[in-house]
Each structure stands twice: as structure tokens, then as C-alpha cells.
Design an enzyme around this catalytic site. Structure first.
Site, mmCIF file in Angstrom:
data_model
loop_
_atom_site.group_PDB
_atom_site.id
_atom_site.type_symbol
_atom_site.label_atom_id
_atom_site.label_comp_id
_atom_site.label_asym_id
_atom_site.label_seq_id
_atom_site.Cartn_x
_atom_site.Cartn_y
_atom_site.Cartn_z
ATOM 1 N N LEU A 166 39.588 46.270 36.712
ATOM 2 C CA LEU A 166 40.291 44.998 36.612
ATOM 3 C C LEU A 166 39.248 43.890 36.704
ATOM 4 C CD1 LEU A 166 43.281 45.645 39.077
ATOM 5 C CD2 LEU A 166 43.372 45.613 36.582
ATOM 6 N N ASP A 167 39.496 42.772 36.037
ATOM 7 C CA ASP A 167 38.569 41.641 36.089
ATOM 8 C C ASP A 167 38.453 41.106 37.513
ATOM 9 O OD1 ASP A 167 38.130 41.754 33.362
ATOM 10 O OD2 ASP A 167 39.673 40.268 32.897
#
Length: 150
Positions: free
Chosen positions: A136-137
Site C-alpha cells: 500500500l502507498d
């Protein structure tokens, strides 16, 4: 973690029994199969694996899995949302990268540091290249699936 350099070729279990007089070859084999032994920085699980002169052998403490990762475990108090025998799901907070990137300063803490801590706490062998099922960012919050084995 005790470290030795092999001076002759031979079986890994025999080498460990030789350098650790209080450890039998059978016990050395158990530690190898349990993932507690590194050969040149890599986990080896075959007691009959051949060592060569100048090979570096490391053996973790009794009942503690070895780690071939250079990620330093840090207690980030990660929240585990789900866990079973093969994986667990953690709650990833926003503002922290999941893994190191070339653009980051050396030693920057990432979520992998917290995951490494969880693996150590659960006495599981940790390899940063095998645990992340997805990413995930940095600024994204959400559920992150973590594999317990390759």
C-alpha cells in the site's frame, strides 16, 4: 548469533557438531531443519548441505529462528486484525512506507521493521522478500496481508 568460518569441506550438521561440542549431530540437524542456521547469510534447511572452506555459518539461539534479512526488528505495536497458520492481516497506518526504497535514507524505519518484530515475537523465520503479499502507498491506510512462509 554465534558465527564460524569453515576450514574444510563437509556436511553442515557435522560442522556444527564440531564447533559446538555441547551439540550433537542430531541436534544440529534439528536446528538446521528448523531454520535456525544461516550459511553465507542464507537459511539452509538440509543437514547434509555441504560447506566449503571459508563459508560463514551462523546459528541462532535455541528455539529462535534465523533471519536472513537486514531489516532491524522494531516494535511498532502493529494491530493484527486476523491470523491463521499461513498468514496474518495487519492494520497499516498512514504515513509509513511498507518497505525501503532507494530514495530513502539508509536506516529509515518502514513497516517491514514492525513486521520483522512480529515474526521474531512469534518465533517465525523472517525474510523480507517473502512476507509481503501486496503493498500500500505510504499515505494509504488499510489492511495488509502478510505471508508467514514463502
Amino acid at each position: 548469533m554465534p558465527t564460524w568460518t569453515a576450514d574444510a569441506a563437509g556436511r553442515l550438521d557435522a560442522f556444527l557438531a564440531k564447533v559446538q561440542p555441547d551439540v550433537s549431530r542430531v541436534k544440529a540437524g534439528e536446528r538446521i531443519r528448523n531454520g535456525q542456521v544461516l550459511l553465507n547469510g542464507r537459511i539452509v534447511r538440509k543437514p547434509a548441505h555441504r560447506v566449503k572452506p571459508e563459508d560463514r555459518v551462523e546459528c541462532s539461539a535455541q528455539d529462535e529462528p534465523a533471519s536472513e534479512s537486514h531489516i532491524v526488528p522494531v516494535d511498532q505495536r502493529l494491530k493484527i486484525l486476523y491470523e491463521d497458520a499461513s498468514c496474518f492481516v495487519i492494520d497499516k497506518p498512514a504515513g509509513i512506507s511498507v518497505h525501503p526504497a532507494p530514495s530513502m535514507a539508509l536506516g529509515t524505519e518502514t513497516l517491514l521493521n514492525g513486521i520483522a518484530f512480529l515474526f521474531r515475537k512469534k518465533r517465525l523465520p523472517f525474510d523480507a522478500s517473502h512476507v509481503l503479499v501486496h503493498r500500500l502507498d505510504r499515505e494509504t491506510t488499510g489492511c495488509l496481508l502478510i505471508a508467514k512462509s514463502p
